[in-house]
Design a protein around this motif. Structure first.
Motif, PDB file in Angstrom:
ATOM      1  N   TYR A   6       0.838  -1.206   0.000  1.00  0.00           N
ATOM      2  CA  TYR A   6       0.000   0.000   0.000  1.00  0.00           C
ATOM      3  C   TYR A   6       0.869   1.252   0.000  1.00  0.00           C
TER       4      TYR A   6
ATOM      5  N   ALA B 201       1.008   7.106  -6.541  1.00  0.00           N
ATOM      6  CA  ALA B 201      -0.137   7.960  -6.858  1.00  0.00           C
ATOM      7  C   ALA B 201       0.179   9.424  -6.577  1.00  0.00           C
TER       8      ALA B 201
ATOM      9  N   GLU C 153      -6.510  -4.315  -6.450  1.00  0.00           N
ATOM     10  CA  GLU C 153      -6.258  -2.878  -6.503  1.00  0.00           C
ATOM     11  C   GLU C 153      -6.379  -2.263  -5.108  1.00  0.00           C
TER      12      GLU C 153
ATOM     13  N   VAL D 271      -2.076  -0.982  -8.748  1.00  0.00           N
ATOM     14  CA  VAL D 271      -2.549   0.389  -8.590  1.00  0.00           C
ATOM     15  C   VAL D 271      -3.483   0.791  -9.728  1.00  0.00           C
TER      16      VAL D 271
ATOM     17  N   ASP E 109       0.521   4.122  -2.804  1.00  0.00           N
ATOM     18  CA  ASP E 109       0.174   5.481  -2.413  1.00  0.00           C
ATOM     19  C   ASP E 109       1.255   6.473  -2.843  1.00  0.00           C
TER      20      ASP E 109
ATOM     21  N   THR F  83      -7.056   0.323  -2.353  1.00  0.00           N
ATOM     22  CA  THR F  83      -7.881   1.507  -2.186  1.00  0.00           C
ATOM     23  C   THR F  83      -7.353   2.304  -0.998  1.00  0.00           C
TER      24      THR F  83
ATOM     25  N   LEU G  61      -5.187   7.253  -4.635  1.00  0.00           N
ATOM     26  CA  LEU G  61      -5.844   5.954  -4.737  1.00  0.00           C
ATOM     27  C   LEU G  61      -7.350   6.145  -4.580  1.00  0.00           C
TER      28      LEU G  61
END
Length: 427
Positions: A298, A305, A357, A421, A302, A359, A312
Motif C-alpha cells: 500500500y 499515486a 487494486e 494500482v 500510495d 484503495t 488511490l
C-alpha cells in the motif's frame, strides 16, 4: 516424485445435486493447483505470512470437518486425532492451534496422509449433501462459505508457492507450460473517466452468496471523481523509480518512508536489480513494460499515486464504478498466471483480474455490520484494524469467487500478493 491422490471411485459418479458438483469442482481445483509440485515443495514455509501447500490442503479440509461434518454429520468420525490442533488457523473459539510461523516444521502428517484426509472429508461431505435438501437453511450457507473459503486458499497457495520458489537460487518455474496464446496488447496513456457523486448505495444485499463483511448494503456520500481507465503499468512505475521515487520522502507516508528505509526497498517485489526482469510463476521473465505493475505494498501504491499527481480510489468509488460491469478479465481460468497488458479498448479495463487494486479505505465495519454467530464470526470481523481494502481480484483468483462488492484486506506493508494500482482524481 509428486504425491498421488489416493485411489478412489471417481467422485463424479456419485454426485447427487448441483451443490455437490460445485463442491467437488472446487475441491479438485485445489489438488490440481498442486499437480506441478514435487513432494518436497508441499512442506516448506518460506516466511511466517505464507503457508506450505500441504497445510492449505489440510486446513481447507479441516474447515469442512469442523463446521459441517462434526456438528451435522450423523455419526461422523474425525479422520485423525490431533488434526483439529494442527490445522486450525486462527479460530480461538474452536480451540488452540499450532503456531503459524512453524507450519513448515510439520513433516508429518505426510503429503499422502493429507490427501487421504481430503478424500475422507469429501466422501463424508457427499453423503451429507445427498442426505439433506440442497436448500437446507442450516447446511447450504455453510457449504457455500466453505467453498469460498477454499477458493481464497487456492489463491494463497499460488502466491505462497511463488514466494517459496523465489527464495531458491535456481528460480524454478511453478509451471513449465507456455502461457496460452493471445493477442499482443499494449497499453496506451491512462485516460481518466469521470463519475457522478451523490448519496449512493454500496455493499451486498445478501440475496446471493457474500462474506459478512460485504454487508449490510448502505448509503454513502461520494463526491464526483475520476478513475484511470486501466491499471498502472510496469513501464510507468519504472519512470517513478528512475525519478528517484524510492529516495524522495515527499511522496511517502511516514510509516511508508520508515518501512522503505528499514527494509531497503528500491523496486517492486520480484523485480531484478537491473529492473529488466521479474520472477513469475513461470520463472524469471523479461519485464513487460505494458503489463500492470504488481506485488506492491500500500505504501508503494500510495507513493506512486502522489508522484503521479493523483490518489488511490476509495472502495466506494471503486465499487460504484464496477457494479454494472461483468466479472471478466485475466483471472485464474485464463491460465496466464501473471498480469497482462490492458489493450486499447474503450471504457474501464482490468477492473476484475490481473491485480488486486489497493484503495485508500481502511478495512472496517459497514454501518450496521454484524459478524456471523459463533466461531465463524472470527472469519472477518476480528481483522477490522490496521488493514486496507483491496478490490477486483487478480490473475490467480477463481472467476466465480470475486464480485464488485468483494472486500479483500491486507496490512499496508504486505507485498507478496498480486497487488497493484489504479489511479483516481478529484473533480
Amino acid at each position: 516424485m509428486a504425491a498421488v491422490y489416493p485411489a478412489a471411485t471417481p467422485v463424479h459418479d456419485r454426485i447427487p445435486e448441483p451443490l455437490a458438483r460445485r463442491y467437488i469442482r472446487v475441491r479438485e481445483q485445489s489438488v490440481a493447483i498442486c499437480s506441478p509440485l514435487e513432494t518436497e515443495d508441499y512442506v516448506v514455509q518460506s516466511m511466517p505470512d505464507a503457508s506450505p501447500a500441504k497445510w492449505h490442503l489440510a486446513h481447507t479440509s479441516w474447515f469442512f470437518e469442523q463446521f459441517l461434518l462434526r456438528p451435522l454429520g450423523s455419526g461422523y468420525q474425525p479422520f485423525q486425532a490431533g488434526f483439529e490442533y494442527l490445522f486450525n488457523s486462527y479460530y480461538q473459539t474452536v480451540g488452540p492451534m499450532h503456531l503459524r510461523p512453524e507450519r513448515g516444521l510439520l513433516t508429518r502428517p505426510t503429503v499422502n496422509e493429507v490427501l487421504a484426509y481430503r478424500q475422507h472429508v469429501d466422501e463424508h461431505m457427499l453423503k451429507l449433501l445427498a442426505a439433506r435438501d440442497e436448500d437446507d437453511e442450516q447446511l447450504a450457507p455453510l457449504v457455500k462459505l466453505g467453498m469460498n473459503h477454499e477458493q481464497q486458499h487456492q489463491e494463497l497457495m499460488l502466491t505462497d508457492i511463488k514466494h517459496l520458489f523465489s527464495k531458491n537460487p535456481l528460480l524454478p518455474a511453478y509451471s513449465r507450460k507456455p502461457a496460452p496464446a493471445g493477442e499482443v496488447r499494449s497499453s496506451g496513456p491512462i485516460k481518466f473517466l469521470t463519475f457522478e457523486g451523490g448519496v449512493r448505495e454500496i455493499g451486498a444485499t445478501g440475496k446471493h452468496f457474500c462474506f459478512d463483511n460485504e454487508t449490510p448494503r448502505h448509503r454513502t456520500l461520494v463526491e464526483p471523481y475520476a478513475l484511470g481507465d486501466r491499471l498502472v503499468t510496469n513501464g510507468e512505475f519504472l519512470e517513478f523509480i528512475r525519478d528517484g521515487g524510492y529516495r524522495r520522502a515527499e511522496f511517502w507516508l511516514s510509516d511508508g518512508w520508515a518501512t522503505v528505509n528499514q527494509e531497503g526497498w528500491s523496486r517492486p517485489f520480484y523485480w531484478s536489480p537491473a529492473l529488466d526482469a521479474e520472477f513469475t510463476l513461470r520463472g524469471l521473465q523479461p519485464l513487460d513494460t505494458h503489463a500492470p505493475v504488481c506485488h506492491l505494498s500500500y505504501y508503494e501504491a500510495d507513493a506512486f499515486a502522489r508522484w503521479a499527481q493523483a490518489r488511490l480510489p476509495t472502495e466506494a468509488e471503486w465499487e460504484l464504478a464496477a457494479e454494472a460491469l461483468p466479472v471478466r478479465g485475466n483471472l485464474l481460468k485464463s491460465e496466464m498466471l501473471r498480469p497482462m497488458p490492458a489493450g486499447e479498448s474503450q471504457g474501464l479495463k482490468q477492473m476484475f483480474g490481473d491485480v488486486w487494486e489497493w484503495t485508500a479505505s481502511p478495512y472496517g465495519a459497514y454501518p450496521g455490520y454484524r459478524p456471523l454467530a459463533g466461531a465463524l464470526g472470527e472469519y472477518n470481523g476480528k481483522f477490522m484494524c490496521n488493514q486496507l481494502v483491496l478490490r477486483g481480484g487478480s490473475c490467480v483468483t477463481p472467476a466465480d469467487h470475486v464480485r464488485a462488492t468483494y472486500r479483500n484486506f491486507f496490512y499496508p506493508q504486505a507485498r507478496w500478493q498480486f497487488m497493484g494500482v489504479r489511479l483516481a482524481r478529484d473533480l
